[in-house]
Design a protein around this motif. Structure first.
Motif, PDB file in Angstrom:
ATOM      1  N   SER A   1       0.827  -1.208   0.000  1.00  6.87           N
ATOM      2  CA  SER A   1       0.000   0.000   0.000  1.00  6.87           C
ATOM      3  C   SER A   1       0.860   1.257   0.000  1.00  6.87           C
ATOM      4  N   PHE A   2       1.911   1.286   0.826  1.00 10.01           N
ATOM      5  CA  PHE A   2       2.790   2.454   0.855  1.00 10.01           C
ATOM      6  C   PHE A   2       3.510   2.629  -0.480  1.00 10.01           C
ATOM      7  N   ARG A   3       3.926   1.524  -1.080  1.00  8.07           N
ATOM      8  CA  ARG A   3       4.670   1.610  -2.331  1.00  8.07           C
ATOM      9  C   ARG A   3       3.814   2.187  -3.451  1.00  8.07           C
ATOM     10  N   THR A   4       2.522   1.839  -3.465  1.00  9.88           N
ATOM     11  CA  THR A   4       1.641   2.288  -4.544  1.00  9.88           C
ATOM     12  C   THR A   4       0.874   3.552  -4.194  1.00  9.88           C
ATOM     13  N   GLY A   5       0.979   4.013  -2.920  1.00 12.02           N
ATOM     14  CA  GLY A   5       0.246   5.190  -2.512  1.00 12.02           C
ATOM     15  C   GLY A   5      -1.192   4.911  -2.143  1.00 12.02           C
ATOM     16  N   HIS A   6      -1.567   3.627  -2.014  1.00  9.93           N
ATOM     17  CA  HIS A   6      -2.941   3.264  -1.694  1.00  9.93           C
ATOM     18  C   HIS A   6      -3.240   3.562  -0.221  1.00  9.93           C
ATOM     19  N   ALA A   7      -4.229   4.403   0.037  1.00 13.49           N
ATOM     20  CA  ALA A   7      -4.701   4.716   1.389  1.00 13.49           C
ATOM     21  C   ALA A   7      -3.664   5.445   2.236  1.00 13.49           C
ATOM     22  N   VAL A   8      -2.593   5.925   1.639  1.00 13.56           N
ATOM     23  CA  VAL A   8      -1.551   6.591   2.415  1.00 13.56           C
ATOM     24  C   VAL A   8      -2.037   7.931   2.961  1.00 13.56           C
ATOM     25  N   ASP A   9      -2.881   8.641   2.220  1.00 16.49           N
ATOM     26  CA  ASP A   9      -3.371   9.944   2.674  1.00 16.49           C
ATOM     27  C   ASP A   9      -4.030   9.839   4.049  1.00 16.49           C
ATOM     28  N   ALA A  10      -4.892   8.816   4.207  1.00 16.96           N
ATOM     29  CA  ALA A  10      -5.588   8.651   5.475  1.00 16.96           C
ATOM     30  C   ALA A  10      -4.611   8.312   6.597  1.00 16.96           C
ATOM     31  N   LEU A  11      -3.635   7.479   6.302  1.00 16.66           N
ATOM     32  CA  LEU A  11      -2.674   7.099   7.324  1.00 16.66           C
ATOM     33  C   LEU A  11      -1.788   8.271   7.739  1.00 16.66           C
ATOM     34  N   GLU A  12      -1.560   9.208   6.842  1.00 16.13           N
ATOM     35  CA  GLU A  12      -0.750  10.374   7.184  1.00 16.13           C
ATOM     36  C   GLU A  12      -1.509  11.341   8.091  1.00 16.13           C
ATOM     37  N   ARG A  13      -2.834  11.303   8.032  1.00 14.07           N
ATOM     38  CA  ARG A  13      -3.632  12.222   8.852  1.00 14.07           C
ATOM     39  C   ARG A  13      -3.960  11.644  10.228  1.00 14.07           C
ATOM     40  N   LEU A  14      -3.849  10.325  10.371  1.00 17.70           N
ATOM     41  CA  LEU A  14      -4.300   9.667  11.593  1.00 17.70           C
ATOM     42  C   LEU A  14      -3.140   8.990  12.304  1.00 17.70           C
ATOM     43  N   SER A  15      -3.333   8.723  13.584  1.00 13.51           N
ATOM     44  CA  SER A  15      -2.368   7.952  14.340  1.00 13.51           C
ATOM     45  C   SER A  15      -3.105   7.159  15.404  1.00 13.51           C
ATOM     46  N   GLY A  16      -2.534   6.022  15.773  1.00 11.33           N
ATOM     47  CA  GLY A  16      -3.147   5.186  16.792  1.00 11.33           C
ATOM     48  C   GLY A  16      -2.803   3.734  16.584  1.00 11.33           C
ATOM     49  N   SER A  17      -3.380   2.875  17.409  1.00 14.47           N
ATOM     50  CA  SER A  17      -3.097   1.442  17.351  1.00 14.47           C
ATOM     51  C   SER A  17      -4.369   0.667  17.025  1.00 14.47           C
ATOM     52  N   VAL A  18      -4.196  -0.381  16.243  1.00 17.99           N
ATOM     53  CA  VAL A  18      -5.327  -1.197  15.807  1.00 17.99           C
ATOM     54  C   VAL A  18      -4.994  -2.666  16.032  1.00 17.99           C
ATOM     55  N   ALA A  19      -5.837  -3.362  16.745  1.00 18.82           N
ATOM     56  CA  ALA A  19      -5.699  -4.805  16.908  1.00 18.82           C
ATOM     57  C   ALA A  19      -6.271  -5.491  15.681  1.00 18.82           C
TER      58      ALA A  19
ATOM     59  N   GLY B   1       3.528  -8.813  16.849  1.00 15.68           N
ATOM     60  CA  GLY B   1       2.702  -9.970  17.103  1.00 15.68           C
ATOM     61  C   GLY B   1       1.899  -9.842  18.383  1.00 15.68           C
ATOM     62  N   GLY B   2       0.673 -10.355  18.359  1.00 16.67           N
ATOM     63  CA  GLY B   2      -0.179 -10.344  19.531  1.00 16.67           C
ATOM     64  C   GLY B   2      -0.823  -9.003  19.788  1.00 16.67           C
ATOM     65  N   VAL B   3      -1.707  -8.979  20.785  1.00 18.36           N
ATOM     66  CA  VAL B   3      -2.386  -7.752  21.202  1.00 18.36           C
ATOM     67  C   VAL B   3      -2.251  -7.648  22.711  1.00 18.36           C
ATOM     68  N   THR B   4      -1.596  -6.619  23.173  1.00 22.36           N
ATOM     69  CA  THR B   4      -1.425  -6.413  24.605  1.00 22.36           C
ATOM     70  C   THR B   4      -1.955  -5.044  24.975  1.00 22.36           C
ATOM     71  N   GLY B   5      -2.741  -4.994  26.046  1.00 28.90           N
ATOM     72  CA  GLY B   5      -3.299  -3.722  26.466  1.00 28.90           C
ATOM     73  C   GLY B   5      -4.410  -3.253  25.550  1.00 28.90           C
ATOM     74  N   GLY B   6      -4.825  -2.012  25.744  1.00 28.34           N
ATOM     75  CA  GLY B   6      -5.906  -1.468  24.947  1.00 28.34           C
ATOM     76  C   GLY B   6      -5.414  -0.905  23.626  1.00 28.34           C
TER      77      GLY B   6
END
Length: 225
Positions: free
Chosen positions: A47-65, A88-93
Motif C-alpha cells: 500500500s505504501f509503495r503504490t500510494g494506496h490509502a496513504v493519505d488517510a494514514l498520514e492524517r491519523l495515528s493510533g493502534s489497531v488490533a 505480534g499479539g495484542v497487549t493492552g488497549g
C-alpha cells in the motif's frame, strides 16, 4: 501517488525495518515475525509503495488490533506520520480493532473502536492489485533465484478478448499459470495462496516437483521472506 514523509523513529530490540521501493522506511515488523505479522507487513508495504490509502494514514495515528476470524492469530498495527509498525499479539488497549479473513485478501469481517482509524487501516490492508503483467514481472524478479524454479514462467490471462500471454526467463524448463487477470495478480502479489487459487479456478501446467517449488515461491512473496 508518491508521498514524502519522515521515516519512523529508529527501532531497537527484536524488530526490523522493511524498506519500500522509494527507499523510505515505512513499515517496521518484528524481527522474528509470525506469519500474520509478515502478511500484514507485506500488505502495508504494498500500500505504501503504490500510494494506496496513504493519505488517510498520514492524517491519523493510533493502534489497531488485527485478529484472524478463524484462528488464534493476532497482531497490533500502530500507525502515525505516514508509517506503520506491526507486532505480534495484542497487549493492552488499542484505539480500534479489526477481525479479518486472512485467506481472502485480509478482508474485514468486523470492526470496533475509532471508526476513522479502523477504516484507514482496513483500506491500507486491502490494496488494489496491480496489472497482472506487472505483478508477474515482480514475482519473477523476487523468486527467480529459488533453487529448482523453472527456467521459464508463462502467465496466461483469460479475458473476453481471448487469452493474453507473458513470458519470463529462458530455457527448456517451463511452468504455465492460467487464470483471470485478477487471479493472476492475486497470486503473483502474494494476496492469494497459490493452492487456494487452484481451488477457485486457477490452472497450472507443470510437474508436481515444479508445483512444490512454485508453492514455495508463492509463500516467499506472500510473507516477504
Amino acid at each position: 501517488m508518491q508521498t514524502t514523509t519522515s521515516p519512523p523513529a529508529p527501532v531497537t530490540g527484536d524488530a526490523r525495518v522493511v524498506i519500500d521501493d522509494t527507499g523510505d522506511a515505512r513499515v517496521v515488523i518484528d524481527d522474528d515475525a509470525t506469519p500474520i505479522v509478515r502478511l500484514l507487513g507485506r500488505t502495508l508495504r504494498d500500500s505504501f509503495r503504490t500510494g494506496h490509502a496513504v493519505d488517510a494514514l498520514e492524517r491519523l495515528s493510533g493502534s489497531v488490533a488485527v485478529r484472524s476470524h478463524n484462528t488464534p492469530q493476532a497482531a497490533t498495527v500502530v500507525v502515525g506520520d505516514g508509517a506503520a509498525t506491526v507486532t505480534g499479539g495484542v497487549t493492552g488497549g488499542t484505539d480500534a480493532a479489526l477481525v479479518v479473513d486472512l485467506d481472502s485478501r485480509v478482508a474485514v469481517v468486523a470492526s470496533d473502536g475509532d471508526p476513522l482509524l479502523a477504516e484507514a487501516v482496513r483500506q491500507a490492508l486491502y490494496p488494489q492489485p496491480p496489472a497482472w503483467r506487472d505483478a508477474a514481472a515482480r514475482f519473477w524478479d523476487l523468486t527467480r533465484g529459488i533453487r529448482g524454479i523453472p527456467d521459464v514462467l508463462v502467465a496466461v490471462a483469460l479475458g473476453p478478448d481471448g487469452p493474453e500471454e507473458a513470458h519470463f526467463g529462458a530455457g527448456p524448463d517451463t511452468y504455465r499459470i492460467v487464470g483471470s487477470a485478477d487471479q493472476l495478480a492475486g497470486v503473483f502479489t502474494g494476496a492469494d495462496y497459490l493452492l487456494s487459487a487452484l481451488e477457485h479456478g486457477l490452472r497450472v501446467q507443470g510437474t508436481l516437483s515444479q508445483l512444490s517449488v512454485m508453492t514455495a515461491a508463492s509463500w516467499k512473496v506472500r510473507f516477504d521472506v
